[in-house]
Enzyme design. Structure first.
Site, mmCIF file in Angstrom:
data_model
loop_
_atom_site.group_PDB
_atom_site.id
_atom_site.type_symbol
_atom_site.label_atom_id
_atom_site.label_comp_id
_atom_site.label_asym_id
_atom_site.label_seq_id
_atom_site.Cartn_x
_atom_site.Cartn_y
_atom_site.Cartn_z
ATOM 1 N N LYS A 1 -0.410 30.189 -28.487
ATOM 2 C CA LYS A 1 0.312 29.462 -27.437
ATOM 3 C C LYS A 1 0.012 27.960 -27.440
ATOM 4 C CE LYS A 1 -2.942 31.306 -23.985
ATOM 5 N NZ LYS A 1 -3.495 32.375 -24.849
ATOM 6 N N THR A 2 -1.219 27.561 -27.779
ATOM 7 C CA THR A 2 -1.501 26.118 -27.821
ATOM 8 C C THR A 2 -0.728 25.456 -28.951
ATOM 9 O OG1 THR A 2 -3.712 26.378 -26.871
ATOM 10 C CG2 THR A 2 -3.288 24.363 -28.094
ATOM 11 N N GLU B 1 1.637 25.418 -21.508
ATOM 12 C CA GLU B 1 0.961 26.581 -22.064
ATOM 13 C C GLU B 1 0.628 27.510 -20.897
ATOM 14 O OE1 GLU B 1 -3.275 27.494 -24.319
ATOM 15 O OE2 GLU B 1 -2.271 25.569 -24.624
#
Length: 442
Positions: free
Chosen positions: A112-113, A154
């Protein structure tokens, strides 16, 4: 002017929100235990930081934001609750900002980052606000306050704070077991992701290469699937490596969208790019702009971050979950020309315990493995984890060395013609930088 105080302001998520609040005209202050680079950046924005937790710091404050690491015994938290000052979690503040704009949330056990950073970099022509869990070189920060309609964030599933968000659009990169110390079971994690999808208003981009995606599949007009392994709503085809870059065709609704190039290694990053390409294209970024920005994207800081590039090559990587470790090593094997030594610092005793079976053999693509003591993140060692057993199980292709200090690591490296990948979510990044600093003065 509303006064907002952040307890634990140096955290990557907390500092990003503090920056946005400061740039939005709020009077922002906070506390943490040590001064760091992020503290200096915050102070340059006019944020007052106290380097000791003290009840006096909270006097006159209207709103207190606390990180999940702050316990009830913290003097600032205690003073706020006893004196009627509103206290909210970091995720709640993010939701207040996010839900007031056209929010795009990136969720998943891992990826996700990188994916949210990639999306932020590609959508910069639309001037979005961005809040991510890493330093994005394109904005030289983990957050920016744009003038456009979109806020890219995020979404953190570790404590279910992503359920505060009501996205217009979302991306789900994968669903796997992690943070079981908070969720209790994998079934609970899956239920949370289903709720996150249901809260997305317009469209969710869903990675169907993940085995658990079937739990999410719902209304066709609310989901677009993506894949690098099979045909999907949007998928990658003809994947190859040219000059260290991934080159691949992107097919959308059965039609060729174009050929794309990606500089960050690994098939997982090709997968990450598919949702990014679709959303950026659909929301108004030209295909040519997307192609240029994707190829220039080097990743967020600590995501295959090259610190030293010579005979000895040093790479800093955040991978700490077994799936992330395998993906990082798979990508490295495709582009690295030297033998690879993985230097791993496990993160949390609970993660090692709950994911022990998944950790078995996860380093087998490396040519050599060095294991460091577990970074506890404040946990007590109540799980009976021994480094010797872990060393024997995580790497079945040879013997794993157990080291404890930077000096011991330096003794191992000795300027060898080899790639060393420092992996983990604890203090190992600081160790990598220290190793590079000492190697450069040899």
């Amino acid at each position: 002017m509303k006064k907002v105080f952040f307890i634990g302001i140096n955290g990557i998520g907390m500092s990003g929100l503090a920056k946005i609040m400061a740039k939005s005209g709020y009077c922002v202050s906070g506390s943490d235990q040590t001064k760091k680079d992020v503290s200096i950046e915050l102070e340059s924005l006019g944020v007052k930081i106290h380097y000791k937790h003290d009840a006096k710091n909270i006097e006159g404050i209207d709103l207190v934001v606390r990180s999940s690491a702050i316990k009830e015994g913290n003097p600032e938290y205690k003073y706020a609750t006893e004196n009627g000052i509103e206290v909210i979690k970091r995720g709640e503040l993010l939701a207040r900002l996010f839900n007031s704009k056209s929010g795009i949330a990136v969720a998943g056990t891992h990826g996700k980052t990188t994916t949210s950073s990639m999306l932020g970099a590609v959508m910069l022509p639309l001037d979005p606000s961005i809040v991510v869990g890493g330093i994005l070189p394109e904005i030289n920060s983990n957050a920016c306050c744009g003038t456009g309609e979109f806020l890219i964030a995020e979404a953190d599933e570790s404590d279910n704070s992503f359920l505060y968000l009501l996205p217009e659009y979302s991306i789900i990169t994968n669903i796997e077991a992690d943070h079981l110390e908070n969720h209790g079971s994998f079934e609970n994690i899956k239920k949370s992701f289903i709720q996150f999808y249901e809260q997305t208003k317009k469209l969710t981009l869903l990675n169907i290469d993940c085995l658990e995606s079937d739990n999410i599949l719902g209304s066709e007009d609310k989901i677009l699937t993506y894949s690098i392994e099979k045909k999907a709503g949007i998928y990658a085809d003809n994947i190859k490596i040219i000059d260290g870059k991934s080159v691949y065709d992107v097919i959308l609704d059965g039609k060729l969208l174009g050929e794309f190039r990606l500089s960050v290694p690994g098939s997982h990053n090709i997968s990450n790019s598919l949702g990014v390409i679709y959303l950026a294209y659909t929301l108004g970024v030209s295909l040519e702009e997307i192609k240029v920005r994707l190829e220039k994207f080097k990743g967020a800081k600590r995501r295959y971050d090259i610190l030293l590039d010579g005979d000895t090559r040093i790479i800093d990587d955040y991978a700490h979950h077994p799936t992330e470790i395998r993906a990082t090593l798979e990508g490295a094997k495709k582009i690295e020309t030297k033998k690879i030594t993985a230097i791993f610092q496990p993160h949390r005793y609970s993660r090692v315990k709950f994911l022990y079976e998944e950790f078995k053999g996860c380093f087998d693509l490396a040519d050599e493995v060095i294991l460091l003591p577990v970074y506890s993140a404040g946990e007590e060692d109540i799980y009976g984890i021994t480094l010797e057993k872990l060393a024997a199980d995580i790497y079945t292709s040879g013997d794993t060395k157990i080291l404890t200090t930077v000096e011991e690591i330096l003794e191992e490296i000795k300027g060898e013609d080899r790639t060393y990948i420092f992996m983990g979510a604890g203090t190992i990044s600081q160790m990598a930088y220290e190793v590079v600093e000492k190697l450069e003065v040899r």
